[in-house]
Design an enzyme around this catalytic site. Sequence first.
Site: not given
Length: 230
Positions: A24, A26, A171
Site C-alpha cells: 500500500d 499512503d 496499514d
Amino acid sequence: MASNLSTLSSAAPPRARLRGVVFDMDGTLTVPVIDFAAMYRAVLGEDEYVRIKAESPSGIDILHHIETWSPEKQRKAYAIIADYERQGLDRLQIMPGAAELCGFLDSKNIRRGLITRNVKAAVDIFHERFRLTFSPALSREFRPYKPDPAPLLHICSAWEVKPSEIMMVGDSLKDDVACGKRAGAVACLLDESGRYDSPEYANFDFKPDFKVSSLMEVHSLLEAHFDLSP
C-alpha cells in the site's frame, strides 16, 4: 496476531517461497499526512459521518460509499477528496525503513508492486520524489480497487506467480489485509500505534498472517519465515 507458520512436529516446516511483495502507499510507504476524519466529514457532512461511523467503527469506505450517489454529488465529493490528497502530496515523506526494505528486496531479486486507492498522479510524484519504482503500480483508476482482490490478482498475473507466493503489506485491516487474504496471498499488517489491538477489530473477517509496528521489522520477518531464493 503473530505468525501461524508453526508445526507440532520437532522438524522445522518447509519455508514458503516468496517471489514478490506488494505495498500500500499512503500510511505504508509514506508517512500518513491526510486527516481522513476531516476529509470524511467534509464529504459526508457531520450527521452522516457520525451515523456511518457508528455503523462501521472499523472504518469508513468512502470511495465505495459515494459510488451510489448521483453524478453531480459524486463530482463534488471527488473534488473534495482530491483537494485533501493534493495537500497531502505537499507534505509527502517516505516511511522510515521503506528505502532500506526496497534495497533488501532488490538484493534478493524479489519483485515489488504497489496498490493504492490514491490517484495515479500521487503515485507518479512518489516515484519521482523518492526514486523508488514499483511495477505494476495500480492506483484508484484501476477498478475495482481494494479491498477487492482484483488489483492484487492482476499483479500476480503480470508477474506470472501464484498469490500464495506474494505478500501484501499495508496499514489497513479493511483494505490491505482484506485484499491480500481474498486473493490468497500472505498479508502483513503495519500497525505503528497498536490501534488494531482494540477490541473493535477482534472479530474482523480477515486476520493478517503477520503484524509489524514498522517497516524495519519486515526485513527480518522475511528472512525468518520465507524461502527467498530466486
